[in-house]
Write a protein that holds these residues in place. Structure first.
Motif, mmCIF file in Angstrom:
data_model
loop_
_atom_site.group_PDB
_atom_site.id
_atom_site.type_symbol
_atom_site.label_atom_id
_atom_site.label_comp_id
_atom_site.label_asym_id
_atom_site.label_seq_id
_atom_site.Cartn_x
_atom_site.Cartn_y
_atom_site.Cartn_z
ATOM 1 N N ILE A 1 38.467 21.192 44.770
ATOM 2 C CA ILE A 1 39.031 22.689 44.946
ATOM 3 C C ILE A 1 40.263 22.730 44.313
ATOM 4 O O ILE A 1 40.819 23.641 43.737
ATOM 5 C CB ILE A 1 38.619 23.531 46.176
ATOM 6 N N ASN A 2 41.066 21.691 44.795
ATOM 7 C CA ASN A 2 42.593 21.776 44.210
ATOM 8 C C ASN A 2 42.737 21.670 42.847
ATOM 9 O O ASN A 2 43.678 21.715 42.505
ATOM 10 C CB ASN A 2 43.531 20.659 45.338
ATOM 11 N N LEU A 3 41.735 21.074 42.245
ATOM 12 C CA LEU A 3 41.932 20.681 40.787
ATOM 13 C C LEU A 3 41.591 22.491 39.834
ATOM 14 O O LEU A 3 41.492 22.229 38.528
ATOM 15 C CB LEU A 3 40.941 19.676 40.246
ATOM 16 N N PHE A 4 41.278 23.191 40.623
ATOM 17 C CA PHE A 4 40.912 24.539 39.776
ATOM 18 C C PHE A 4 41.844 25.628 40.227
ATOM 19 O O PHE A 4 41.735 25.947 41.329
ATOM 20 C CB PHE A 4 39.273 24.879 40.066
ATOM 21 N N SER A 5 42.175 26.182 39.198
ATOM 22 C CA SER A 5 42.853 27.607 39.615
ATOM 23 C C SER A 5 42.019 28.607 39.705
ATOM 24 O O SER A 5 40.769 28.633 39.187
ATOM 25 C CB SER A 5 43.943 27.950 38.413
ATOM 26 N N LEU A 6 42.280 29.589 40.453
ATOM 27 C CA LEU A 6 41.531 31.007 40.164
ATOM 28 C C LEU A 6 41.200 31.449 39.112
ATOM 29 O O LEU A 6 40.022 32.002 38.666
ATOM 30 C CB LEU A 6 42.377 31.970 41.210
ATOM 31 N N ASP A 7 42.255 31.577 38.043
ATOM 32 C CA ASP A 7 42.077 32.069 36.694
ATOM 33 C C ASP A 7 41.035 31.393 36.007
ATOM 34 O O ASP A 7 40.065 31.790 35.381
ATOM 35 C CB ASP A 7 43.364 31.816 36.002
ATOM 36 N N THR A 8 40.883 29.867 35.950
ATOM 37 C CA THR A 8 40.018 28.957 35.450
ATOM 38 C C THR A 8 38.471 29.245 35.929
ATOM 39 O O THR A 8 37.610 29.573 35.135
ATOM 40 C CB THR A 8 40.315 27.561 35.608
ATOM 41 N N LEU A 9 38.556 29.539 37.129
ATOM 42 C CA LEU A 9 37.110 29.674 37.924
ATOM 43 C C LEU A 9 36.691 31.001 37.330
ATOM 44 O O LEU A 9 35.685 31.084 37.088
ATOM 45 C CB LEU A 9 37.059 29.465 39.348
ATOM 46 N N ILE A 10 37.486 31.943 37.481
ATOM 47 C CA ILE A 10 37.077 33.358 37.045
ATOM 48 C C ILE A 10 36.539 33.376 35.476
ATOM 49 O O ILE A 10 35.478 33.757 35.074
ATOM 50 C CB ILE A 10 38.088 34.371 37.068
ATOM 51 N N ASP A 11 37.483 32.560 34.653
ATOM 52 C CA ASP A 11 36.864 32.460 33.420
ATOM 53 C C ASP A 11 35.636 31.872 33.222
ATOM 54 O O ASP A 11 34.751 32.028 32.253
ATOM 55 C CB ASP A 11 38.117 31.674 32.467
ATOM 56 N N MET A 12 35.281 30.768 34.131
ATOM 57 C CA MET A 12 34.090 29.929 33.891
ATOM 58 C C MET A 12 33.014 30.780 34.277
ATOM 59 O O MET A 12 31.804 30.976 33.627
ATOM 60 C CB MET A 12 34.202 28.720 34.848
ATOM 61 N N ALA A 13 33.186 31.515 35.501
ATOM 62 C CA ALA A 13 32.168 32.603 35.716
ATOM 63 C C ALA A 13 31.819 33.359 34.719
ATOM 64 O O ALA A 13 30.506 33.740 34.512
ATOM 65 C CB ALA A 13 32.583 32.988 37.139
ATOM 66 N N ALA A 14 32.747 34.223 34.067
ATOM 67 C CA ALA A 14 32.392 35.128 32.904
ATOM 68 C C ALA A 14 31.715 34.524 31.823
ATOM 69 O O ALA A 14 30.849 35.058 31.462
ATOM 70 C CB ALA A 14 33.761 35.649 32.666
ATOM 71 N N THR A 15 32.146 33.139 31.697
ATOM 72 C CA THR A 15 31.558 32.483 30.511
ATOM 73 C C THR A 15 29.782 32.210 30.810
ATOM 74 O O THR A 15 29.061 32.128 29.834
ATOM 75 C CB THR A 15 32.271 31.159 30.007
ATOM 76 N N ALA A 16 29.592 31.918 31.943
ATOM 77 C CA ALA A 16 28.143 31.482 32.608
ATOM 78 C C ALA A 16 27.337 33.070 32.639
ATOM 79 O O ALA A 16 26.279 32.794 32.850
ATOM 80 C CB ALA A 16 28.289 31.048 33.894
ATOM 81 N N GLY A 17 28.058 34.051 32.234
ATOM 82 C CA GLY A 17 27.333 35.191 32.357
ATOM 83 C C GLY A 17 27.450 36.142 33.716
ATOM 84 O O GLY A 17 26.717 36.945 33.937
ATOM 85 N N MET A 18 28.197 35.711 34.615
ATOM 86 C CA MET A 18 28.389 35.980 35.919
ATOM 87 C C MET A 18 29.257 37.185 36.019
ATOM 88 O O MET A 18 29.956 37.481 34.953
ATOM 89 C CB MET A 18 29.067 34.913 36.975
ATOM 90 N N SER A 19 29.298 37.998 36.858
ATOM 91 C CA SER A 19 30.322 39.162 36.794
ATOM 92 C C SER A 19 31.367 39.060 37.958
ATOM 93 O O SER A 19 31.045 39.629 39.017
ATOM 94 C CB SER A 19 29.342 40.499 37.089
ATOM 95 N N PRO A 20 32.159 38.013 37.774
ATOM 96 C CA PRO A 20 33.234 37.800 39.153
ATOM 97 C C PRO A 20 34.076 39.073 39.277
ATOM 98 O O PRO A 20 34.381 39.791 38.431
ATOM 99 C CB PRO A 20 34.294 36.796 38.344
ATOM 100 N N THR A 21 34.220 39.501 40.605
ATOM 101 C CA THR A 21 35.045 40.614 40.798
ATOM 102 C C THR A 21 35.969 40.248 41.890
ATOM 103 O O THR A 21 35.727 39.239 42.747
ATOM 104 C CB THR A 21 34.152 41.856 41.211
ATOM 105 N N VAL A 22 37.039 40.903 42.241
ATOM 106 C CA VAL A 22 37.918 40.760 43.385
ATOM 107 C C VAL A 22 37.793 42.234 44.114
ATOM 108 O O VAL A 22 37.489 43.216 43.896
ATOM 109 C CB VAL A 22 39.188 40.851 42.737
#
Length: 112
Positions: free
Chosen positions: A67-88
């Motif tokens: 977990i410490n190797l990933f920023s929140l921004d990076t993970l949100i970008d990856m989720a969106a790329t995977a076709g997920m709908s990340p929300t806050v």
């Protein structure tokens, strides 16, 4: 008699600040969901790396929960790329927390 402290999540118990705990909660949830999507799609780490435009070792880090190797921004970008709908999701503070915040601010002002 021991005083037992209750926490709403493990992150609240182990992180130093509410801000750090919130970030860890969000990153943890995103990482678990991304890992699940990769597994459900039967993707290899190489396939996932190609999809996200990262290296295979980076996907290995994701799958292993580093977990410490990933920023929140990076993970949100990856989720969106995977076709997920990340929300806050934001909730208003409870009055108890508001009172606690006032005490913390007052203490900070007194020590300054």
């Amino acid at each position: 008699m021991t005083d037992k402290q209750r926490f709403s999540s493990v992150w609240d118990a182990i992180e130093d600040t509410p801000q750090q705990a919130a970030s860890m909660r969000a990153r943890s949830e995103l990482m678990m969901n991304l890992t699940e999507v990769i597994r459900e799609r039967g993707m290899t780490q190489g396939d996932a790396a190609a999809l996200f435009g990262v290296t295979q070792p980076r996907i290995s880090d994701l799958m292993r929960g580093k977990i410490n190797l990933f920023s929140l921004d990076t993970l949100i970008d990856m989720a969106a790329t995977a076709g997920m709908s990340p929300t806050v999701k934001v909730s208003k503070p409870k009055s108890v927390k508001h009172t606690r915040a006032k005490r913390i601010i007052a203490t900070a002002v007194e020590t300054a």
